[in-house]
Design an enzyme around this catalytic site. Structure first.
Site, PDB file in Angstrom:
ATOM      1  N   THR A 165       0.849  -1.185   0.000  1.00 39.69           N
ATOM      2  CA  THR A 165       0.000   0.000   0.000  1.00 39.69           C
ATOM      3  C   THR A 165       0.886   1.236   0.000  1.00 39.69           C
ATOM      4  O   THR A 165       1.664   1.454   0.931  1.00 39.69           O
ATOM      5  CB  THR A 165      -0.936  -0.006   1.217  1.00 39.69           C
ATOM      6  N   HIS A 277      -7.963   4.278  -1.728  1.00 40.54           N
ATOM      7  CA  HIS A 277      -8.192   3.757  -0.372  1.00 40.54           C
ATOM      8  C   HIS A 277      -9.656   3.931   0.039  1.00 40.54           C
ATOM      9  O   HIS A 277      -9.968   4.217   1.199  1.00 40.54           O
ATOM     10  CB  HIS A 277      -7.270   4.472   0.621  1.00 40.54           C
TER      11      HIS A 277
END
Length: 387
Positions: A165, A277
């Site tokens: 991420t 996200h």
């Protein structure tokens, strides 16, 4: 925050599942999962942007046999071009936590990505889901040794890729979590970390040391060897370091621009995951679907393109595939199913998407996923222009 109407009499859509499930959770959990960053403009736009595209029908095409299988991933044919995006703390929804999620993925042959912040260990979840649990979402901590151990465990357990991420130098400003003083209840543990790893900073908590260190120089020094998110990641250092410790594929999750796509490919990644996200990081940024075309163009077929953000209907997934995504992921709908009825609730979510996508593909004249391309959609008008 969203106000929910009374539960529907029958659940036939993801919207129905959302309405039926979220009132079952505590206010703190409900708003943690449903909320987004700041004023939640991006959270809303992630969903609404799909309505700016329309599907072009194609008639007099034999669609008696619909094949919804995507291209092979890790040498395996999954049944559906949508997978379970990583999300944390599944035990907030059901006692089995991510094990229930994994069992649902296996039962319908969907691909699942597991969050580093799962409440069950990556080994337990892998055992429950088999080949259907193949991706570990990864945060890199300032304490690299903890991250290294996590990667090594994932490879040993049989995971095929890590999804690094890259859009989280710090967790976004999420008002609901501050209002509710969000903390994990005592019965929920982080399944992938043991006490000997040291304290693991919960980045979504208002008390996160990583968040506090942004404005406090003394804390920046204090956490340099801690298990807190690391804002110093770079293409030139982080990707080579990961390559040195694993043979798994390295995907990067959180790419939203052509520039970052090119940098990621130059760094040697194996996959790019378009995501903001779930609208939980930077507010008033690009909706994920608005990012997708420029990322696809910049990648130019060099690596697979994954996508998440705002998908609530199979027609949304169809549009993302038409714009060039190789594979699509859903996050919140999985949680809705889990909250509603554990494993069976997630399986209901899968059935809803499967039924819808078969229907859309028949009307669009695309009997297989490979036929879903730009010719099957149009955009209503220009929303965004580069300045």
């Amino acid at each position: 925050m969203t106000k929910y109407q009374s539960p529907p009499a029958k659940i036939i859509s993801i919207k129905d599942l959302e309405r039926a499930s979220l009132p079952l959770a505590t206010k703190q959990v409900r708003e943690f999962w449903a909320g987004g960053a700041s004023e939640e403009f991006t959270l809303a736009e992630n969903i609404s942007v799909f309505d700016e595209y329309r599907i072009r029908t194609k008639v007099m095409t034999d669609v008696s046999n619909i094949d919804m299988r995507p291209k092979e991933i890790f040498g395996k044919k999954y049944s559906f071009p949508i997978g379970f995006a990583p999300s944390g703390f599944h035990q907030l929804a059901t006692e089995e936590g991510e094990i229930a999620t994994a069992k649902a993925a296996k039962s319908h042959n969907w691909l699942m990505a597991l969050s580093s912040y799962s409440t069950k260990s990556l080994e337990e979840v892998k055992q429950a889901g088999g080949e259907n649990v193949a991706v570990l979402q990864l945060y890199v901590f300032q304490n690299r040794e903890t991250t290294k151990k996590l990667v090594e465990r994932a490879e040993k357990a049989g995971y095929k890729a890590i999804a690094l991420t890259v859009d989280t130098p710090v967790v976004g400003m999420r008002p609901a979590d501050n209002y509710n003083n969000f903390k994990l209840p005592s019965y929920v543990k982080l399944g992938n970390f043991e006490s000997r790893d040291g304290a693991i900073d919960n980045p979504v908590s208002p008390d996160s040391i990583a968040r506090k260190a942004v404005l406090d120089d003394s804390k920046k020094e204090e956490i340099k060897t801690s298990n807190a998110l690391d804002p110093t990641l770079t293409w030139s250092s982080t990707i080579p370091w990961l390559r040195s410790i694993t043979k798994m594929e390295i995907w990067v999750k959180g790419v939203a621009t052509a520039e970052d796509t090119k940098d990621a490919i130059n760094a040697g990644v194996d996959g790019i995951w378009v995501s903001n996200h779930g609208g939980r990081q930077l507010d008033s940024t690009l909706a994920s679907l608005d990012s997708l075309p420029e990322v696809v163009a910049a990648a130019n077929g060099k690596v697979p393109i994954h996508f998440d953000g705002g998908i609530r209907r199979a027609s949304d997934a169809f549009k993302a595939l038409a714009l060039g995504a190789d594979f699509v992921w859903v996050g919140r709908p999985v949680l809705y199913g889990l909250l509603y009825n554990g494993q069976k609730g997630v399986e209901l979510m899968e059935t809803i998407f499967e039924t819808e996508l078969a229907n859309v593909m028949m009307f669009a004249g695309t009997p297989n996923v490979s036929g879903i391309d730009k010719s099957r959609i149009v955009k209503k008008g220009h929303r965004l222009q580069k300045l």
